[in-house]
Design an enzyme around this catalytic site. Structure first.
Site, PDB file in Angstrom:
ATOM      1  N   THR A   9      -0.713  -4.183  -9.461  1.00 36.51           N
ATOM      2  CA  THR A   9      -1.931  -4.541 -10.189  1.00 36.51           C
ATOM      3  C   THR A   9      -1.835  -5.956 -10.724  1.00 36.51           C
ATOM      4  OG1 THR A   9      -3.579  -3.675 -11.707  1.00 36.51           O
ATOM      5  CG2 THR A   9      -1.350  -3.845 -12.552  1.00 36.51           C
ATOM      6  N   LYS A  41      -8.770  -0.646 -14.638  1.00 37.79           N
ATOM      7  CA  LYS A  41      -7.538  -0.655 -15.426  1.00 37.79           C
ATOM      8  C   LYS A  41      -7.707  -1.338 -16.774  1.00 37.79           C
ATOM      9  CE  LYS A  41      -5.549  -1.203 -10.967  1.00 37.79           C
ATOM     10  NZ  LYS A  41      -5.020  -2.208 -10.077  1.00 37.79           N
ATOM     11  N   GLY A  53      -5.844  -3.523 -21.326  1.00 37.66           N
ATOM     12  CA  GLY A  53      -5.605  -3.346 -19.904  1.00 37.66           C
ATOM     13  C   GLY A  53      -4.171  -2.933 -19.683  1.00 37.66           C
ATOM     14  N   SER A 132       2.041  -7.192 -10.767  1.00 35.45           N
ATOM     15  CA  SER A 132       2.687  -7.898  -9.659  1.00 35.45           C
ATOM     16  C   SER A 132       2.019  -9.229  -9.357  1.00 35.45           C
ATOM     17  CB  SER A 132       2.709  -7.022  -8.414  1.00 35.45           C
ATOM     18  OG  SER A 132       1.399  -6.657  -8.057  1.00 35.45           O
ATOM     19  N   CYS A 167      -1.099 -12.090  -3.713  1.00 41.10           N
ATOM     20  CA  CYS A 167      -0.354 -10.854  -3.980  1.00 41.10           C
ATOM     21  C   CYS A 167      -0.938  -9.681  -3.187  1.00 41.10           C
ATOM     22  CB  CYS A 167      -0.408 -10.534  -5.477  1.00 41.10           C
ATOM     23  SG  CYS A 167       0.402  -8.985  -5.913  1.00 41.10           S
ATOM     24  N   THR A 170      -2.788  -6.845  -5.171  1.00 43.96           N
ATOM     25  CA  THR A 170      -3.972  -7.226  -5.943  1.00 43.96           C
ATOM     26  C   THR A 170      -5.144  -7.388  -4.990  1.00 43.96           C
ATOM     27  OG1 THR A 170      -2.556  -8.418  -7.506  1.00 43.96           O
ATOM     28  CG2 THR A 170      -4.900  -8.955  -7.532  1.00 43.96           C
TER      29      THR A 170
END
Length: 180
Positions: A9, A41, A53, A132, A167, A170
């Site tokens: 995330t 989130k 979050g 991440s 990423c 993501t």
């Protein structure tokens, strides 16, 4: 859980020009498999006065949101005190200590990163990121804040888009909330 162990995330908070924005991507991954693309989130707490979050386990994060709301109820209008109290409980309680998540919480005056390892961090520059893709979003937001006229919410959105380009954990299904 340490800051370097969080995967799957990206959550970022940006404070700029009297406003604070919090955003997150929508991807949920288990290992190298995308399980869901449109998760939320981030959420508002205390009637929209606090944004929060998470990165990490959903069930653990929900437990932490509930514990944090209890701290906000005990210390109304005092985000720093509620954050400190949650961090103390999270670090010292045997059950809470096993929870696998990180939280970013913010109101119009303060932003904090909280973890079960004892971290309670308030940034100097008003920018916090976890997950991440957090470091990618953090770098992008810092560059955008100093080199553009974008408002906080636009900085958050653009930083998340940049993180999503880098990423694999993501995505571009982005949710942004703003206070101020």
């Amino acid at each position: 859980m340490t800051l370097s162990q969080v995967h799957a995330t990206t959550i970022i908070a940006v404070r700029k020009d009297g406003k604070v924005a919090l955003g997150g991507d929508g991807q949920v991954s288990i290992g190298d498999t995308v399980i869901k693309a449109h998760a939320n989130k981030i959420r508002t707490l205390k009637g929209g006065k606090v944004l929060a979050g998470f990165a990490g386990s959903v069930a653990d994060a929900i437990t932490l949101f509930e514990k944090f709301e209890e701290k906000l109820d005990r210390h109304p209008g005092n985000l720093p005190r509620a954050a400190v109290e949650l961090a103390k409980d999270w670090r010292s309680d045997r059950v809470l200590r096993r929870l696998d998540a990180l939280l970013v919480v913010t109101d119009t005056e303060h932003s904090f990163l909280l973890s079960g390892a004892g971290e309670l961090i308030e940034p100097d520059d008003g920018v916090l990121a976890i997950g991440s893709g957090g470091n990618y979003a953090l770098a992008a937001a810092r560059a955008l804040i100093t080199d553009s006229a974008l408002p906080a919410a636009a900085v958050v959105r653009r930083a998340l888009e940049i993180a999503a380009d880098i990423c694999v954990y993501t995505n571009r299904n982005i949710t942004v909330l703003e206070l101020g």
